[in-house]
Design an enzyme around this catalytic site. Structure first.
Site, short mmCIF file in Angstrom:
data_model
loop_
_atom_site.label_atom_id
_atom_site.label_comp_id
_atom_site.label_asym_id
_atom_site.label_seq_id
_atom_site.Cartn_x
_atom_site.Cartn_y
_atom_site.Cartn_z
N PHE A 137 76.25 -67.95 124.40
CA PHE A 137 75.16 -67.48 125.40
C PHE A 137 76.29 -66.63 126.02
O PHE A 137 76.42 -67.23 127.20
CB PHE A 137 74.29 -68.58 126.08
CG PHE A 137 73.05 -68.61 127.01
CD1 PHE A 137 72.02 -68.17 126.01
CD2 PHE A 137 73.19 -68.22 128.06
CE1 PHE A 137 71.02 -67.79 126.81
CE2 PHE A 137 72.22 -67.98 129.11
CZ PHE A 137 70.56 -67.20 128.17
N ASP A 222 84.07 -65.86 129.67
CA ASP A 222 82.62 -66.01 130.13
C ASP A 222 82.56 -67.14 130.64
O ASP A 222 82.34 -67.89 129.63
CB ASP A 222 81.53 -65.60 129.18
CG ASP A 222 80.42 -66.31 130.10
OD1 ASP A 222 79.88 -66.47 130.84
OD2 ASP A 222 79.01 -65.71 129.27
N LYS A 256 76.87 -68.47 138.21
CA LYS A 256 76.38 -69.98 138.71
C LYS A 256 76.98 -71.00 140.12
O LYS A 256 76.36 -70.15 140.78
CB LYS A 256 76.34 -71.33 137.57
CG LYS A 256 76.19 -70.87 136.49
CD LYS A 256 75.94 -71.52 135.40
CE LYS A 256 74.67 -71.41 134.31
NZ LYS A 256 73.21 -71.40 134.24
C1 LIG Z 1 77.92 -68.76 129.42
C2 LIG Z 1 76.90 -68.26 130.70
N1 LIG Z 1 76.66 -66.41 130.50
C3 LIG Z 1 75.82 -66.57 131.36
C4 LIG Z 1 74.76 -67.03 131.65
C5 LIG Z 1 73.80 -66.36 132.02
O1 LIG Z 1 73.39 -66.01 133.76
P1 LIG Z 1 71.99 -66.24 135.06
O2 LIG Z 1 71.16 -67.06 134.09
O3 LIG Z 1 72.61 -65.74 135.71
O4 LIG Z 1 72.38 -64.51 133.84
C6 LIG Z 1 74.87 -68.71 131.43
C7 LIG Z 1 73.38 -69.14 132.30
O5 LIG Z 1 73.26 -70.60 131.79
C8 LIG Z 1 75.42 -69.25 130.80
O6 LIG Z 1 75.77 -70.34 131.02
#
Ligand SMILES: Cc1ncc(COP(=O)(O)O)c(C=O)c1O
Length: 405
Positions: A137, A222, A256
């Site tokens: 994700f 990520d 986050k």
């Molecule tokens: C690993 C990861 N990458 C990207 C995102 C996306 O972040 P945002 O919701 O701030 O766009 C999330 C959100 O849950 C995430 O857990």
């Protein structure tokens, strides 16, 4: 709630009439928070074991965060990117320092935008292919969605930006087979959060790094969910419990918990990748905003001063131990305060509802896995309260209507 203030029911009805239905009906309407506790519009108190999904690193209303945001807003709230600010520069320097490698930073407002920046950066290598992982994700914007594997999220919006291939997560042989000299980057989460707190083998990231570098590709981690202390180290790829050898990624994306609830994201790029953008290649109005940067600096300071990396490790272990005393939990996963609990039966949604009824906020990451990502400063008393309430929560989840035993 007073006689004049709306309660949950009224707010929920107004929500349905005013907001797009992207998230489904809200579980409740929250009006106030303090530490790891929140209160809803009917005056009910909850222990927040979800922390805004790994965001409220210092809990709610931490005085240092409030002071940093207030002080910065009173001093200088926003500037355009024609200009620079001290908090923005200092935060970039601090993040690079925590990464431990020479790097450059691009600030954004969210995780998806941090990944968009990184995705564009990889295109500047002259290659286009990204090798990402099944279960990943990475966000909901078109680029981030192209990197996200879940068909239900992707299919309504295709065609998405192309040349992204997905390989099974945690599988080094699959990476070896997929990565070649056309690959711009390997993209992985050090722990898959949304997929249900999936922890890969400890040799996964070091091997991914070797495969990337043998092919002249970038290793992009990520760390939007796992970074900034969540797993008990500044970055998950620095956590010896998660990696068996040092990892020095070329790109790291963050968001986050970075500013404890004030919107911010960051794309860090090392080893020359940080110099791939030229002026005009990318931009944002709010990214690097002084208020968000000041908030992030306060979060980093408090993590150090309150020893929250060690605290997160200890409290994560305590939460897992408490949950695992019940045989209806067959496995605990994760590091630090990114915790997954695998249930013997696929009743995570029922458990989340029963927990909320008992005054605890959790999340069902998958039908059989419950996720917790509470504030890094979670108090012992809150862990003890959860431990005491947990068996009855599972009882109620079992009893709930429509659930097969
Ligand atoms: C690993 C990861 N990458 C990207 C995102 C996306 O972040 P945002 O919701 O701030 O766009 C999330 C959100 O849950 C995430 O857990």
């Amino acid at each position: 709630m007073t006689a004049t203030e709306p309660g949950n029911r009224e707010w929920t009805e107004r929500y349905a009439g005013a907001l797009m239905n992207t998230f489904g009906p809200p579980k409740t309407v929250l009006v106030r928070g303090e530490g790891a506790h929140v209160w809803d519009a009917d005056g009910r108190e909850y222990v927040d074991l979800l922390g805004g999904i790994a965001v409220n690193a210092l809990g709610h209303g931490h005085p240092r965060l409030v002071a940093a945001v207030t002080g910065q807003l009173q001093t200088l709230g926003h500037i355009s990117n024609f200009f620079a600010s001290g908090p923005q520069i200092t935060l970039a320097e601090r993040l690079v320092n925590l990464l431990g490698t020479e790097a450059r930073v691009f600030f954004t407002n969210s995780g998806a935008e941090a990944n968009e920046a990184a995705f564009k950066l990889t295109r500047r290598t002259g290659r286009t292919r990204i090798v990402a992982t099944e279960g990943s994700f990475h966000g909901r914007t078109m680029g981030a969605l192209a990197l996200t594997s879940k068909p239900a999220y992707r299919e309504p919006f295709e065609p998405l930006p192309g040349d992204v291939v997905f390989v099974p997560y945690g599988d080094t042989a699959a990476l070896e087979a997929a990565v070649d000299r056309d690959t711009a980057a390997i993209l992985v989460e050090p722990v898959q959060g949304e997929a249900g707190v999936i922890v890969p083998p400890r040799d996964y990231l070091p091997t991914a790094q070797r495969i990337a570098h043998e092919n002249g590709a970038l290793l992009w981690l990520d760390e939007i969910q796992t970074g900034v202390g969540r797993t008990g180290t500044w970055f998950a790829h620095q956590n010896p419990a998660l990696v068996d050898a040092p990892v020095t990624p070329d790109i790291v994306t963050l968001a986050k918990g970075l500013a404890g609830g004030i919107p911010i994201g960051a794309c860090l790029a090392t080893h020359g990748a940080g110099k791939l953008f030229d002026p005009g290649n990318h931009g944002t109005t709010f990214g690097g905003n002084p208020v968000a940067a000041a908030a992030a600096l306060a979060v980093l300071d408090v993590i150090v001063e309150e020893d929250l990396l060690a605290h997160a490790t200890a409290q994560g272990a305590a939460l897992k131990a408490a949950a695992a005393t019940d045989p209806r939990v067959v496995e605990t996963r994760g590091e630090g305060l990114l915790v997954g609990l695998t249930l013997a039966e696929p009743k995570a949604a029922e458990v989340v509802t029963a927990a909320q009824d008992a005054g605890f906020l959790l999340n069902a990451a998958t039908p059989e896995r419950v996720r917790m990502a509470p504030p890094l400063n979670l108090a012992d008393a809150d862990v003890a309260a959860f431990a005491a309430a947990w068996p009855a929560i599972l009882d109620h989840a079992n009893d709930s209507a429509g659930v097969t035993a």
